[in-house]
Enzyme design. Sequence first.
Site, PDB file in Angstrom:
ATOM      1  N   LYS A 104       0.859  -1.189   0.000  1.00  0.00           N
ATOM      2  CA  LYS A 104       0.000   0.000   0.000  1.00  0.00           C
ATOM      3  C   LYS A 104       0.892   1.235   0.000  1.00  0.00           C
ATOM      4  O   LYS A 104       1.818   1.340   0.818  1.00  0.00           O
ATOM      5  CB  LYS A 104      -0.850  -0.026   1.273  1.00  0.00           C
ATOM      6  CG  LYS A 104      -2.236   0.552   1.155  1.00  0.00           C
ATOM      7  CD  LYS A 104      -3.004   0.230   2.450  1.00  0.00           C
ATOM      8  CE  LYS A 104      -4.384   0.816   2.439  1.00  0.00           C
ATOM      9  NZ  LYS A 104      -5.038   0.675   3.755  1.00  0.00           N
TER      10      LYS A 104
HETATM   11  O1  G3P Z   1      -7.705   1.543   5.783  1.00  0.00           O
HETATM   12  C1  G3P Z   1      -8.118   2.655   5.072  1.00  0.00           C
HETATM   13  C2  G3P Z   1      -9.455   3.185   5.477  1.00  0.00           C
HETATM   14  O2  G3P Z   1     -10.436   2.190   5.302  1.00  0.00           O
HETATM   15  C3  G3P Z   1      -9.509   3.818   6.834  1.00  0.00           C
HETATM   16  O3  G3P Z   1     -10.795   4.189   7.174  1.00  0.00           O
HETATM   17  O4  G3P Z   1     -12.301   4.499   9.094  1.00  0.00           O
HETATM   18  O5  G3P Z   1      -9.929   5.282   9.275  1.00  0.00           O
HETATM   19  O6  G3P Z   1     -11.556   6.473   7.813  1.00  0.00           O
HETATM   20  P1  G3P Z   1     -11.142   5.166   8.400  1.00  0.00           P
END
Ligand code: G3P
Length: 218
Positions: free
Chosen positions: A83
């Site tokens: 990533k």
């Molecule tokens: O892992 C990337 C993403 O899904 C993170 O989401 O919930 O931290 O906005 P969030």
Amino acid sequence: MKFFIDTADLDEITALTETGMVDGVTTNPSLIAKAGRPFLDAIAEICHVVTGPVSAEVTATDAPTMIKEGRKLAAIADNVAVKVPLTEGGLMACKALSDEGTMVNVTLCFSAAQAILAAKAGATFVSPFVGRLDDLGQDGLGLVEDICDIYANYPNFKTAVLVASVRGPQHVVDAAKMGADVVTLPPNALRQLFQHPLTDKGLQSFLSDWATTGQSIL
Ligand code: G3P
């Protein structure tokens, strides 16, 4: 549509994998910090449990170091997707790693223009963050729709749209209507997909009526 789970918690990954609904896993440095495990060990353990892509994020910010980190992460297991952030350096690293045959997930995508660049860099996945855009009063799913529409215009773009920062079932349903390839869900958001109060109520009623018959199937 594929479901990835967005966690580095091995117990959650193992439990949810048993449902047959998990096609892969995404992690990020925040999730690794939350899991409290050494990063490389955690990724190796997850890759052992899950056969689909497991995203492991670089932490350098310059392309040459991201490439070195990406090679180290990719060597952990065949199903590692490196990533990288959607920065100039991240896209240079994406191109180099993709050219070597490594799966790359370009993360922190907040605009359709960025998603076009990710596809041009050969990304395996691009991750638009819908919840974080919604949190700012912007239209997270509108971004997903734009990316799906744009990619459909260019069959030579092979990048899969991986909807990230998902907050609940409606995000999943709307993303599915748009033809997004993958959603990554926090464990509890995946569990929410199974649930409906009328399912619980209906089952309770069927079981109590069945009990009055005094019968058993087995
Ligand atoms: O892992 C990337 C993403 O899904 C993170 O989401 O919930 O931290 O906005 P969030």
